[in-house]
Design an enzyme around this catalytic site. Structure first.
Site: not given
Ligand code: AHR
Length: 503
Positions: A27, A353, A292, A72, A173
């Protein structure tokens, strides 16, 4: 000493393991992209500014598909900003992480990096501040060979061949009130259905993921999945799950049992998807993209990391840079066991991540890159878990947890590759007060030898790898493994993760 007994039989197959189960997630967040994978001034940087030490580690980690660019972040992202001449790319506010996005790394650069690390691209589209038209533009830009304005734009930007992206996430989300463009399940379901149908008019063979719940404890969990799938069942292939776990209030016992929560989450979403299938009388099955998952000290983000202020939008700030302990890595290993146990319905999963941001790989600007504790269960499981996942019969002593009641001390899964005849067993010992001896009946495998063993454990379960001590924690062989007369005996230290390869 506590004991457990397992039985492994290659005939008891759960399902074929899709390599996409070992996916990752990058991300635009904190120092993930900038000062993480991309640092032009770093001594190891290649001609494109990518750190080759990080590339090496990502390759070693063994990640298949990588989800990009959020998270996000994607819900406010304008993909057009990230392509074309770099000097003309706009700097934008990233509202999700209260940062500045410079767009110096975009679709083309990231696709180049993926080629270097040997992973495939999974793209998320913005269904927060944008909609169907922009998704179609991006799909045309990415996947149409030539002959249209968008395809020509890609060619003019230096990429003759299409990116050929197969897997697409329809937003991120969207059930979360924190999400830009957060919607009700009905509103999101309709938008996702309309967007998916339109995307399939360009390419019916795309694999589309619709947003499930942000976690199994959302107030709308269950009903969200039912409503969203009611709208999108015929249009999508997968529904997403997201789950993060952290030790709360010093309750390590419950934290170690996080896999129980993940098991329940997966099984509930499967049940809901199958319910919608029954109601619709459909022969199609919807599977899960667990796009995730990780250990994340989320509370720390809210208490310490969160950036505020109308004039405070830093570039690549230090965000979500969790330092993972041995305890965290054991829980992490158990989450991988949970994913493998459900290989029949979890088709894809993305570790969230990859670099610096809740990541198995850490870097220091101008300095080294190193492996966090969680690196080891991922890289070893990704390498050894081949073929099919097996339904292991587990008889284990139990312990009491505040969060989940009675939970087995030992959790495990096995995999078997018919072609090579190799089997791998992954185990965790959740006991905090001492070792557990496990006997494993492997008679059904025929004549096998122990090929490799790997164990993650430490007298200090809070030990971690840091900039100062990047190799404080590693894996060692589990020397206790004995194979005799079709029975494998192994001692698992307190709070430990072990992998055993047979063949
Ligand atoms: O991985 C961090 C955040 O966690 C991501 O941006 C979001 O999709 C989730 O809430």
């Amino acid at each position: 000493m506590a004991t457990a007994h397992l039985t492994i039989d290659p005939h008891f197959s759960v399902g074929t393991i899709d390599r996409r189960l070992f996916g990752g997630f990058v991300e635009h967040l904190g120092r993930h992209v900038y000062d993480g994978i991309h640092e032009p001034g770093h001594p190891s940087a290649d001609a494109d500014g990518f750190r080759t030490d990080v590339i090496e580690l990502v390759r070693e980690l063994g990640v298949s598909t990588i989800r990009y660019p959020g998270g996000n972040f994607v819900s406010g992202f304008r993909w057009e900003d990230s392509v074309g001449p770099r000097e003309e790319r706009p700097r934008r506010l990233d509202l999700a992480w209260h940062s500045t996005e410079t767009n110096q790394v975009g679709l083309h650069e990231f696709a180049d990096w993926l080629e270097k690390v040997g992973s495939d691209l999974m793209l998320a589209i913005n269904l927060g501040t944008r909609g169907t038209a922009e998704a179609l533009d991006l799909l045309e830009y990415a996947n149409i060979t030539d002959g249209t304005t968008r395809a020509q734009q890609r060619i003019d930007n230096g990429r003759t061949d299409p990116f050929g992206v197969r897997m697409w996430c329809l937003g991120n989300e969207m059930d979360g009130p924190w999400q830009l463009g957060h919607r009700s399940a009905d509103d999101y379901g309709k938008l996702a259905s309309q967007t998916a149908k339109a995307m399939r008019q360009i390419d019916p063979d795309l694999q589309l993921v619709v947003c499930g719940s942000s976690n199994a404890h959302m107030p709308t969990f269950g009903e969200w999945e039912r409503t969203v799938l009611h709208h999108t069942y015929d249009d999508v292939d997968y529904i997403s799950c997201h789950a993060y776990y952290e030790e709360r209030d010093g309750d390590a016992g419950s934290f170690l049992a996080s896999g129980v929560d993940m098991d329940g989450f997966i099984e509930t979403v499967v049940a809901t998807a199958d319910h919608v299938q029954a109601v619709k009388g459909s022969i199609k099955r919807i599977d899960i993209s667990f796009d995730e998952w990780n250990v994340w000290y989320n509370q720390r983000y809210h208490d310490v990391d969160r950036i505020e202020g109308i004039d405070n939008w830093p570039v690549a700030p230090r965000l979500l840079e969790d330092r993972y302990s041995v305890l965290d890595a054991v829980v992490f290993g158990s989450l991988m066991i949970s994913l493998l146990k459900h290989a029949d319905r979890v088709a894809s999963a993305s570790l969230a991540q990859l670099v610096n941001v809740i990541a198995p790989i850490m870097t220091e600007p101008g300095g080294p890159a190193w492996r966090q504790t969680t690196f080891f269960p991922f890289s070893i499981t990704s390498r050894l878990a081949q073929g099919r996942s097996l339904d292991v019969k587990i008889e284990s002593e139990k312990y009491d947890t505040k969060a989940y009641g009675e939970v087995p001390l030992v959790d495990a899964v096995a995999t078997h590759d018919e072609e090579t005849g190799r089997t791998a067993i992954f185990l965790v010992n959740r006991a905090q007060d001492g070792p557990t001896t496990v006997t494993i009946d492997v008679n059904a495998l025929g004549l096998v030898d122990v090929r490799e063993t790997h164990m993650l454990s430490d007298d200090d379960i809070h030990a971690a790898n840091t900039l100062e001590q990047p190799e404080r924690v590693g894996v060692a062989p589990n020397y206790s493994v004995v194979l005799d007369g079709g029975v494998l005996t192994v001692t698992l230290p307190a709070v430990s993760w072990t992998a055993i390869a047979l063949g």
